[in-house]
Design a protein around this motif. Structure first.
Motif: not given
Length: 153
Positions: A103-122
């Motif tokens: 449902r959100n970026r925090y959950e997405l980063a956790d689901h993908l196994g990456v940091t929130e910063d890495f997700l945001e940069s991607a």
């Protein structure tokens, strides 16, 4: 993909990986089929993001690119980071996460196994590459706002 899985993949390519003390601002280095990861990085989630970028250097870079004041070196750095983003977060992973009810970026980063910063940069890199949205199979991944829409078949 976990740190251990990516580590194994790298070693199968003949790359040696060492966790070693590096200067505080240096998280990882690549050169001559050797990757150094700062041993003071506290989590495997952070380490997998760093390892992905350093593997990106193996696949996309050549020469000494430490001097980031050089445009050519910055371009190589960007290519290596892009490789890492696409390795850990291929576009179909956004669709899979949507199907899992993320449902959100925090959950997405956790689901993908990456940091929130890495997700945001991607996400920012994908916006540079594709614009605000891209087709993935029969779905549209939108980056602004972040979401997935399934098309009628």
């Amino acid at each position: 993909m976990t740190y251990e899985e990516l580590y194994q993949e790298a070693t199968q390519l003949g790359i040696d990986i060492y966790e070693m003390p590096l200067k505080p601002r240096i998280n990882g280095l690549y050169g001559d089929n050797v990757i150094g990861i700062n041993k003071f990085i506290p989590t495997s989630t952070e380490k997998v993001c760093i390892l992905a970028e350093e593997l990106g250097h193996y696949f996309t870079s050549s020469g000494d690119i430490l001097d980031q004041s050089e445009i050519a070196n910055r371009k190589q750095e960007k290519r290596a980071r892009s490789w890492g983003y696409e390795k850990l977060i291929p576009l179909n992973r956004f669709v899979q996460a949507h199907k899992h009810g993320i449902r959100n970026r925090y959950e997405l980063a956790d689901h993908l196994g990456v940091t929130e910063d890495f997700l945001e940069s991607a996400i920012n890199r994908y916006i540079e590459k594709y614009g605000t949205h891209v087709m993935v199979g029969t779905s549209i991944v939108t980056f602004e706002p972040l979401g997935v829409a399934k098309l009628f078949e």
